[in-house]
Design an enzyme around this catalytic site. Structure first.
Site, PDB file in Angstrom:
ATOM      1  N   TYR A 443       0.842  -1.200   0.000  1.00  9.92           N
ATOM      2  CA  TYR A 443       0.000   0.000   0.000  1.00  9.92           C
ATOM      3  C   TYR A 443       0.880   1.254   0.000  1.00  9.92           C
ATOM      4  O   TYR A 443       1.973   1.252   0.561  1.00  9.92           O
ATOM      5  CB  TYR A 443      -0.865   0.035   1.264  1.00  9.92           C
ATOM      6  CG  TYR A 443      -1.766  -1.159   1.441  1.00  9.92           C
ATOM      7  CD1 TYR A 443      -3.091  -1.120   1.021  1.00  9.92           C
ATOM      8  CD2 TYR A 443      -1.280  -2.334   2.028  1.00  9.92           C
ATOM      9  CE1 TYR A 443      -3.925  -2.216   1.191  1.00  9.92           C
ATOM     10  CE2 TYR A 443      -2.102  -3.435   2.194  1.00  9.92           C
ATOM     11  CZ  TYR A 443      -3.428  -3.377   1.779  1.00  9.92           C
ATOM     12  OH  TYR A 443      -4.241  -4.459   1.936  1.00  9.92           O
ATOM     13  N   GLN A 451     -10.108   5.461  -1.489  1.00 13.44           N
ATOM     14  CA  GLN A 451     -10.558   4.065  -1.397  1.00 13.44           C
ATOM     15  C   GLN A 451      -9.339   3.155  -1.244  1.00 13.44           C
ATOM     16  O   GLN A 451      -8.497   3.065  -2.148  1.00 13.44           O
ATOM     17  CB  GLN A 451     -11.403   3.659  -2.611  1.00 13.44           C
ATOM     18  CG  GLN A 451     -12.329   2.502  -2.319  1.00 13.44           C
ATOM     19  CD  GLN A 451     -13.433   2.840  -1.309  1.00 13.44           C
ATOM     20  OE1 GLN A 451     -13.726   4.002  -1.049  1.00 13.44           O
ATOM     21  NE2 GLN A 451     -14.032   1.823  -0.720  1.00 13.44           N
ATOM     22  N   LEU A 452      -9.287   2.508  -0.108  1.00 13.67           N
ATOM     23  CA  LEU A 452      -8.140   1.652   0.212  1.00 13.67           C
ATOM     24  C   LEU A 452      -7.851   0.680  -0.924  1.00 13.67           C
ATOM     25  O   LEU A 452      -8.745  -0.044  -1.366  1.00 13.67           O
ATOM     26  CB  LEU A 452      -8.416   0.864   1.500  1.00 13.67           C
ATOM     27  CG  LEU A 452      -7.272  -0.043   1.966  1.00 13.67           C
ATOM     28  CD1 LEU A 452      -6.104   0.777   2.469  1.00 13.67           C
ATOM     29  CD2 LEU A 452      -7.755  -1.020   3.031  1.00 13.67           C
ATOM     30  N   HIS A 453      -6.609   0.683  -1.406  1.00 14.14           N
ATOM     31  CA  HIS A 453      -6.265  -0.243  -2.490  1.00 14.14           C
ATOM     32  C   HIS A 453      -4.860  -0.814  -2.315  1.00 14.14           C
ATOM     33  O   HIS A 453      -3.943  -0.120  -1.917  1.00 14.14           O
ATOM     34  CB  HIS A 453      -6.420   0.430  -3.861  1.00 14.14           C
ATOM     35  CG  HIS A 453      -5.659   1.708  -4.025  1.00 14.14           C
ATOM     36  ND1 HIS A 453      -6.096   2.922  -3.516  1.00 14.14           N
ATOM     37  CD2 HIS A 453      -4.487   1.976  -4.645  1.00 14.14           C
ATOM     38  CE1 HIS A 453      -5.238   3.874  -3.829  1.00 14.14           C
ATOM     39  NE2 HIS A 453      -4.241   3.334  -4.516  1.00 14.14           N
ATOM     40  N   LEU A 454      -4.781  -2.093  -2.632  1.00 16.46           N
ATOM     41  CA  LEU A 454      -3.510  -2.833  -2.557  1.00 16.46           C
ATOM     42  C   LEU A 454      -2.905  -2.904  -3.958  1.00 16.46           C
ATOM     43  O   LEU A 454      -3.579  -3.292  -4.908  1.00 16.46           O
ATOM     44  CB  LEU A 454      -3.791  -4.249  -2.041  1.00 16.46           C
ATOM     45  CG  LEU A 454      -2.635  -5.244  -2.079  1.00 16.46           C
ATOM     46  CD1 LEU A 454      -1.563  -4.889  -1.058  1.00 16.46           C
ATOM     47  CD2 LEU A 454      -3.149  -6.667  -1.833  1.00 16.46           C
TER      48      LEU A 454
END
Length: 556
Positions: A443, A451-454
């Site tokens: 991350y 928006q949380l993104h990997l």
DNA sequence: GTTCTAGAAC
DNA sequence: GTTCTAGAAC
């Protein structure tokens, strides 16, 4: 619509000016004497005797403790100096916003400050404030140097506002230069900790270290930086005389400022909890959510305030419809202020539609079928639109209100595991197609997109989209947080370790394999294409790199 | 996040 | 002269 034209010099301001003692003694004396009240009646304030129950604004530091200790925000008029905002319109907005806030702040006070007793904005505001019958104990104007209110003006203000520039940098002129100068290095450092930049209409609360001269000398515990709309074509983000937008932004700026102050007051527990909450929900409903969408539901807004320091007046859409049951803890302390990520939050706002792209896809993946590789209840997987390597996909969380790593807490651990597992699955799929690839999952400490993104990215970095230092360093410094480490940190400490964008993304360019340094991106890229050195041992540990057994033996 | 571009670096 | 970076705008 409310900006009724008034005469340039309201009668009361003239009378006030005339009533200022005609003293050319020291400036300090003059400033003290010129301490004006919202009522516009100055003469009785020129001396030390004030009305019954009134603040000893001019009094010595050893005055009435209870009154002196009232939380006080001193603020300059935003945007009316260098940013050339119309004074009539600005004064209407100031008075309007003050009227909305002032009675909700307990015994806290708001003070509009200007250097000169000839200030037109002060006289306009005084007049309008008295027309609105705003309590002059809780709101008044003051002539003096905002950085020396206590030492020279005898006015104790625990919080001062700064009319900042969008970069939150010292310099320029006017109030910004003066406050940064008076605040010293400590203010600069503390500011950087809270935010890198700020869009017009926003404010950021900066707790002042005790080493700052403003803290020691003036008793200022917080500085709130505010950026207002700019009408000056010589300055960035000029609105070209668009006062529809300008007024909206200035209103947002004051709302953000006063909400920031309210959060400080609340955190100092000098207010019953309800009053601020009510205030905020009222402000929110009246301005920001005419559609009545439920507001977001942070479980601890104070904590979030401290961490991120942003007080946005504009709410991003965070309705509770999605995943409501898992997220909404209904904490009694829940503030109604929506605070976004500190760095991209400021950029994200209304004009940064690109920053919303992942959010939009996560919330309605079926509308973006061409972009999406896989959809589940919790996540969507998609190809990065601008891949920085041969293979680069994103695993995006579908949780409402989970914008970035800073928002991640222990309750999200299962989600992190799900995201990691799916990232691994895709890495392995790509490895099956090309066993020479090596993948890393992680991350960004401060992502640009909401928006949380990997990131699942192959380590060749062979891409025309990798163009600059920021691109490289965002994947090859500690700014990139390995997914395995994030899960470990959240599991043991309840949150992930984040690295500062400024320091990390401007680091020298080093090969991620052999660690050699390179002068620029093209030279680095040509080196990386050919470098076959084994990866650093830290990357080879704990499964930070995903690679085929064949590659392991080569690298080991 | 990207694009555009002025001006710094070479 | 060209290459490259970094800030502004989107």
């Amino acid at each position: 619509m409310k900006f009724l034209k008034k005469t340039d010099a309201p009668a009361s301001s003239e009378s006030i000016s005339k009533s200022i003692p005609d003293s050319n003694a020291s400036q300090i004396t003059e400033e003290k004497d010129a301490c004006l009240k919202g009522t516009g009646s100055l003469s009785e304030n020129a001396g030390r005797e004030l009305k019954e129950g009134e603040e000893p604004v001019v009094g010595s530091a050893g005055g009435d403790v209870s009154l002196k200790d009232a939380p006080t925000l001193a603020f300059p008029s935003i945007s009316t100096a260098d940013f050339q905002f119309d004074l009539e319109k600005a004064s209407d907005i100031i008075v309007d916003k003050v009227a909305k806030f002032v009675n909700k702040l307990g015994n806290a006070r708001l003070v509009l400050v200007d250097l000169s007793h000839k200030s037109k904005i002060l006289s306009l505001v005084r007049t309008k404030a008295s027309e609105k019958n705003i309590d002059s104990n809780k709101f008044f104007t003051f002539v003096g140097d905002i950085t020396r209110l206590h030492s020279e003006g005898g006015l104790h203000c625990n919080v001062i506002a700064n009319a900042a520039n969008w970069r939150l940098k010292p310099g320029g002129g006017g109030v910004n230069a003066a406050i940064f100068s008076a605040g010293g290095q400590a203010l600069e450092v503390a500011t950087k900790e809270q935010a890198k930049s700020l869009l017009p209409g926003n404010a950021v609360v900066v707790p002042l270290p005790s080493t700052s001269p403003l803290f020691c000398r003036e008793g200022v515990t917080h500085v709130i930086h505010v950026v207002g709309p700019n009408m000056n074509p010589q300055r960035p983000n000029c609105l070209n005389n668009d006062y529809i937008k300008g007024c909206k932004v200035l209103q947002e700026a004051y709302t953000s400022l006063f909400e920031g102050f309210a959060s400080i007051v609340r955190s100092q527990s000098k207010l019953p909890k309800g009053s601020i909450e009510n205030l905020q929900s009222k402000m929110t409903e009246s301005q920001d959510h005419p559609d009545g969408i439920p507001k977001d539901h942070f479980t601890n807004s104070d904590q979030k305030n401290k961490r991120e320091g942003l007080h946005k007046s504009e709410r991003s859409k965070r309705s509770k419809g999605y995943r409501d049951e898992t997220e909404d803890a209904s904490d009694s302390n829940a503030g109604k202020v929506n605070l976004s990520n500190k760095s991209d939050g400021s950029r994200t706002k209304s004009c940064g539609s690109w920053a919303q792209a992942l959010y939009n896809i996560a919330m309605q993946p079926e509308k973006h079928r061409d972009a999406v590789l896989e959809i589940s209840d919790d996540v969507v997987v998609l190809n990065d639109l601008y891949p920085k390597a041969q293979r680069h996909v994103l695993v995006v969380a579908r949780y409402e209100g989970l914008d970035c790593l800073a928002d991640v807490r222990k309750e999200h651990l299962q989600l992190l595991r799900t995201m990691h597992a799916l990232g691994l699955k895709w890495a392995e799929k790509f490895l099956h197609d090309d066993s020479s690839l090596v993948f890393r999952l992680g991350y960004h400490s401060e992502p640009s997109m909401r928006q949380l993104h990997l990131h699942v990215i192959s380590q060749d970095f062979d891409s025309t989209h990798l163009k600059n230092k920021k691109h490289w360093n965002s994947f090859n410094t500690a700014f990139f947080r390995d997914s395995v480490d994030v899960m470990e940190e959240v599991s043991s400490n309840g949150k992930a370790i984040l690295k500062d964008e400024d320091s990390m993304l401007s680091m020298e360019l080093r090969c991620h394999r052999c660690r050699s340094a390179h002068p620029n991106i093209p030279r680095l890229k040509s080196h990386v294409t050919n470098c076959r050195a084994s990866f650093p041992s830290t990357l080879l540990q704990k499964g930070r790199l995903v690679l085929t057994p064949c590659n392991v033996s080569i690298d080991a």
